[in-house]
Design an enzyme around this catalytic site. Structure first.
Site, PDB file in Angstrom:
ATOM      1  N   GLN A 492      65.576  27.638 102.428  1.00 32.98           N
ATOM      2  CA  GLN A 492      64.674  28.472 101.633  1.00 32.98           C
ATOM      3  C   GLN A 492      64.551  29.888 102.172  1.00 32.98           C
ATOM      4  O   GLN A 492      63.775  30.693 101.650  1.00 32.98           O
ATOM      5  CB  GLN A 492      63.285  27.815 101.536  1.00 32.98           C
ATOM      6  CG  GLN A 492      62.380  27.985 102.760  1.00 32.98           C
ATOM      7  CD  GLN A 492      62.654  27.001 103.872  1.00 32.98           C
ATOM      8  OE1 GLN A 492      63.770  26.624 104.115  1.00 32.98           O
ATOM      9  NE2 GLN A 492      61.596  26.599 104.571  1.00 32.98           N
ATOM     10  N   SER A 494      63.317  30.950 105.036  1.00 31.89           N
ATOM     11  CA  SER A 494      62.044  31.245 105.693  1.00 31.89           C
ATOM     12  C   SER A 494      62.240  32.087 106.944  1.00 31.89           C
ATOM     13  O   SER A 494      61.391  32.944 107.255  1.00 31.89           O
ATOM     14  CB  SER A 494      61.302  29.944 106.037  1.00 31.89           C
ATOM     15  OG  SER A 494      62.092  29.112 106.865  1.00 31.89           O
ATOM     16  N   SER A 532      55.131  24.807  99.648  1.00 31.44           N
ATOM     17  CA  SER A 532      55.168  26.266  99.432  1.00 31.44           C
ATOM     18  C   SER A 532      54.134  26.995 100.285  1.00 31.44           C
ATOM     19  O   SER A 532      53.640  28.059  99.895  1.00 31.44           O
ATOM     20  CB  SER A 532      54.955  26.588  97.951  1.00 31.44           C
ATOM     21  OG  SER A 532      55.895  25.942  97.142  1.00 31.44           O
ATOM     22  N   ALA A 728      51.809  38.327  99.515  1.00 29.97           N
ATOM     23  CA  ALA A 728      52.763  37.301  99.084  1.00 29.97           C
ATOM     24  C   ALA A 728      52.111  35.937  98.906  1.00 29.97           C
ATOM     25  O   ALA A 728      51.096  35.618  99.532  1.00 29.97           O
ATOM     26  CB  ALA A 728      53.907  37.198 100.087  1.00 29.97           C
ATOM     27  N   LYS A 729      52.733  35.122  98.039  1.00 34.67           N
ATOM     28  CA  LYS A 729      52.398  33.708  97.878  1.00 34.67           C
ATOM     29  C   LYS A 729      53.680  32.900  98.017  1.00 34.67           C
ATOM     30  O   LYS A 729      54.780  33.427  97.899  1.00 34.67           O
ATOM     31  CB  LYS A 729      51.789  33.435  96.499  1.00 34.67           C
ATOM     32  CG  LYS A 729      50.526  34.200  96.196  1.00 34.67           C
ATOM     33  CD  LYS A 729      49.795  33.644  94.983  1.00 34.67           C
ATOM     34  CE  LYS A 729      50.558  33.792  93.699  1.00 34.67           C
ATOM     35  NZ  LYS A 729      49.776  33.360  92.518  1.00 34.67           N
ATOM     36  N   VAL A 731      56.636  30.266  96.890  1.00 34.82           N
ATOM     37  CA  VAL A 731      57.336  30.170  95.611  1.00 34.82           C
ATOM     38  C   VAL A 731      58.364  29.036  95.591  1.00 34.82           C
ATOM     39  O   VAL A 731      59.013  28.809  94.582  1.00 34.82           O
ATOM     40  CB  VAL A 731      58.012  31.522  95.277  1.00 34.82           C
ATOM     41  CG1 VAL A 731      59.211  31.770  96.186  1.00 34.82           C
ATOM     42  CG2 VAL A 731      58.412  31.619  93.820  1.00 34.82           C
ATOM     43  N   GLU A 733      58.241  25.874  95.257  1.00 34.09           N
ATOM     44  CA  GLU A 733      58.065  24.796  94.275  1.00 34.09           C
ATOM     45  C   GLU A 733      57.827  25.300  92.863  1.00 34.09           C
ATOM     46  O   GLU A 733      57.993  24.540  91.899  1.00 34.09           O
ATOM     47  CB  GLU A 733      56.867  23.928  94.675  1.00 34.09           C
ATOM     48  CG  GLU A 733      57.008  23.237  96.003  1.00 34.09           C
ATOM     49  CD  GLU A 733      55.698  22.597  96.419  1.00 34.09           C
ATOM     50  OE1 GLU A 733      55.659  21.371  96.533  1.00 34.09           O
ATOM     51  OE2 GLU A 733      54.712  23.333  96.614  1.00 34.09           O
TER      52      GLU A 733
END
Length: 780
Positions: A492, A494, A532, A728-729, A731, A733
């Protein structure tokens, strides 16, 4: 919302992943490739029946195979762990079956040998005699009084704050009941002009991560244990292994590497307890790696039955909603109760409905265990409420997009749980969907036997809470920088996202930041890489840690340069004053330690606010730190002679707060769409008396290149979240919420049929077409 970060340098850039070159040249580390001197391979003998008492285990034939070192059963496990039950919600799952088995494929014995082929051959020779017991596989039937009970007693784990209310139970398959009550739902139905009732169902599917589940344990020193594991939750694994062994956590080291996919399958304890016990028994390193076939029996997505009743006025305003959801948790709870509670309270959808009654049941059956799978239960609910939304809109003669806009829950409104919503931009997502789908323009409906349709859907998820993330940012003697955190990069990106955040704070290029792989002896606690949460939770922790070490550097520079602290900032790989004076990080370290030496450590921790919901009403003023909102639009072509659906266009849209790395965000959305495309059109675990009939990728189809839409895009809207790192949030999922109902809504738009169960296989579609024409297909 005003942007509080007007001059960002690293945030918002579509940078390549930091590990890209290592993945291409093959030098990146995966636990699956790890081998240790003297290592034994473990192969598992599994139950052949769904429910039964173990009468006798005969390992004689297996032990007689040349090269077999040992055969481990539950009796051996008891010598190491007197109480060998584990689980994040209930301590209900034994390391090896103890007394009885509860699903086909449950581990009963482990054969150890230096050669994995010998271990596999011998595992087939273990003989187990069972006394069969009645089994139950349907979640609704299992919840009914009088159903055969799988667990004599349920013992809550007490691991997570939000599950500490779980109580021990006897005589039931219902592990957890949760409810949400807002207003008077029955009165709302009485005021409604129309009431719609439907039942929707989703079956079990599996994660299909291409790196198999794998764990390896070795003794460490005189009294320690090191577990190398492909896990999304190394911190949890350490604490749970310590509890099982009766050891303090500092005697257990858990380390991981990059994961070749996870999607929730590699959370909590999977193989780690097995390899730990085996290594302690034989005093040698032990490795267990599952085949793809075995993973079908290890963890799955929850099957679910959703009964939904909605009252509406004639002008399309929803007045009341009742939802009753039964979650098929399989033989062991895993994290199912948390899925039930966290997903269940969102069953009203992203809508402003005055009266709501939501009931959720986590149910044991004799299927393989179910746990977290990308979306954490949300896609099962969105399938139901967004299919029904279209049915209501079309019955009332209202455009489906307009119906959703008319009922949208907007920032400042109150969610069904009583939490005030902020940072959830429904209108922006609908606007982007309408734009990307050209929703208000003429649409080619097809001709002859090929009919075309289009549909859309939106869904919402609350980020799991309460959870904690901790990070440390190190500046070394030469000024180089490293992030120590336990977030697991499983594809992902990260690592890159977190590096961009630290780089922004420190005024460095992202490529100058090194990420230290998760290792509980080295990297600080993180609840898990799931739901997430990493961008938001670990992102906040990393930003705080970077700010802490930055402030230390600024104080050193202020003394060295004899300037006021307020005149300094970190940018362009140095500490710079307003007057033009400049000090590199390496210079600052030499100023502090009089040579290239020392380490500065910045520490950051983040735990969001959370208020546990009321047990009777489910009401909470603070149920989640942020909401994820995703929408999808689909165009399809249906072959009315075969029932085959071709998705020709699929658009995934998400409210992401702020995109730290836009290219990574788009890839997350399109990859999620592909995953959900498989679940929608053809992925399905087929069972017969608990036996999976298609437990291999030869028979269980996942999407291939020829299945992808010609037009597949991910798009996002940015409204910075007030509590997110740089707005930011998460994402990861969001893209799985809505594709399935969007495709099914397009099917209705194309040929006027409604299918209430996933997947939308050609047989199901053709059967529904023929029934709509009053010429049903004959059943086999």
């Amino acid at each position: 919302m005003a942007d509080s970060h007007p001059t960002l340098r690293e945030i918002g850039r579509s940078l390549p992943r930091l590990e890209s070159r290592a993945k291409v040249n093959g030098s990146v580390e995966y636990i699956h490739n790890l081998r240790l001197p003297g290592m034994l391979h473990g192969k598992i003998h599994r139950s052949a029946i769904a429910h039964g008492r173990i009468v006798r285990i005969d390992a004689g034939a297996a032990l007689a195979v040349e090269g077999v070192h040992a055969v481990v059963t539950a009796e051996d496990v008891l010598g190491i762990c007197p109480n060998p039950y584990y689980g994040p919600a209930f301590h209900d799952q034994p390391i090896l079956a103890l007394g009885k088995v509860r699903h086909v494929g449950e581990p009963v014995a482990i054969v150890l040998a230096a050669d994995p082929h010998i271990a596999e051959e011998a595992a087939d020779l273990v003989s187990v005699e069972y006394e069969p017991l009645e089994a139950v596989f349907d979640e609704v039937a299992a919840a009914a009084p009088g159903a055969p009970v799988s667990h004599d007693e349920l013992r809550p784990a007490g691991t997570f704050t939000d599950l500490k209310h779980l109580a021990g139970r006897k005589g039931t398959n219902v592990a957890l009941e949760t409810r949400v009550r807002r207003g008077d739902a029955d009165a709302g139905f009485a005021r409604a002009d129309r009431v719609f009732e439907h039942t929707f169902r989703t079956g079990k599917v599996m994660h299909a991560a291409f790196e198999p589940m794998v764990s390896l344990a070795e003794l460490h020193g005189a009294d320690g244990l090191t577990i190398h594991t492909a896990s999304q939750s190394p911190s949890f694994v350490r604490s749970e292994i310590g509890r099982l062994l009766g050891w303090p956590e500092n005697r257990v080291r858990v380390r991981t590497a990059f994961l070749g996919g996870g999607f929730g399958a590699k959370l909590y304890i999977k193989l780690e307890a097995m390899v730990a016990v085996c290594a302690l028994l034989v005093r040698r390193p032990v490795r267990i790696a599952l085949t793809m076939d075995e993973q079908f029996y290890t963890i799955t997505k929850h099957g679910a039955t959703v009964r939904i009743k909605t009252g509406v006025t004639s002008d399309g305003r929803m007045t009341s909603r009742k939802v009753e959801t039964y979650w098929n948790g399989g033989a062991y709870a895993d994290i199912g109760p948390r899925v039930t509670q966290k997903s269940g309270f969102t069953a009203a959808g992203p809508y402003d409905i005055e009266s709501v009654a939501l009931d959720n049941y986590a149910v044991y059956t004799n299927d393989p265990p179910a746990g977290a799978l990308r979306g954490f239960g949300i896609s099962q609910l969105v399938w139901a409420y967004e299919r029904q939304a279209d049915l209501i809109a079309r019955a009332l003669g209202i455009d489906p997009l307009e119906f959703r806009r008319r009922n949208a829950l907007r920032s400042g409104g109150t969610h069904a749980t009583g939490t005030t919503v902020y940072g959830m931009e429904v209108d922006a997502v609908l606007d982007r969907l309408a734009e990307r789908m050209a929703w208000h323009r003429p649409f080619d409906r097809g001709a002859g036997t090929i009919r075309r349709g289009r549909g859309l859907a939106i869904g919402v998820k609350a980020c799991v809470s309460p959870t904690t993330s901790t990070a440390a940012v190190h500046v070394h003697g030469d000024g180089s920088c490293a992030i120590h955190c336990s977030t697991v990069d499983m594809g992902q990106a990260s690592d890159t996202t977190l590096a961009q955040m630290a780089a922004e704070v420190l005024g460095l290029p992202t490529t100058a930041i090194r990420l230290i792989r998760p290792d509980t002896d080295v990297t600080p606690y993180d609840m898990a890489t799931l739901g997430s949460r990493s961008t938001f939770h670990m992102g906040n922790a990393v930003v705080r840690a970077a700010e802490d070490v930055r402030d230390q550097l600024l104080r050193i520079a202020a003394a060295a340069l004899r300037v006021d602290l307020a005149e300094l900032e970190c940018r362009d790989q140095a500490i710079v004053s307003r007057g033009g004076a400049r000090l590199t990080f390496g210079d600052a370290m030499r100023a502090r330690f009089a040579m290239q030496a020392g380490t500065l450590v910045g520490v950051g921790s983040y735990t969001p606010h959370y208020t546990k919901p009321d047990g009777e009403t489910g009401q909470s003023p603070d149920i989640t730190p942020f909401w994820m909102l995703g929408g999808a639009g689909a165009e399809i072509a249906v072959d009315c002679e075969t029932g085959r659906i071709e998705v020709t266009k699929l658009v995934n849209v998400a409210d992401v707060g702020r995109a730290i790395n836009p290219a990574s965000v788009e890839r997350q959305l399109t990859s999620a769409a592909i995953m959900q495309l498989g679940f929608t059109l053809f992925e399905e675990m087929v069972f017969s008396d608990g036996q999976v009939l298609n437990a291999s990728l030869a028979d269980y189809k996942i999407p291939g290149l020829l299945d992808l839409p010609r037009d597949l895009t991910g798009s996002f809207v940015e409204v910075p979240h007030r509590d997110g790192p740089f707005g930011a949030k998460g994402v990861g999922e969001t893209g799985v919420f809505s594709p399935a109902p969007a495709i099914a809504n397009a099917l209705y738009d194309a040929v006027g049929i409604t299918i209430f169960e996933m997947p939308l296989t050609p047989e199901r579609v053709l059967r529904a077409l023929r029934e709509s024409e009053n010429r049903p297909l004959e059943k086999d």
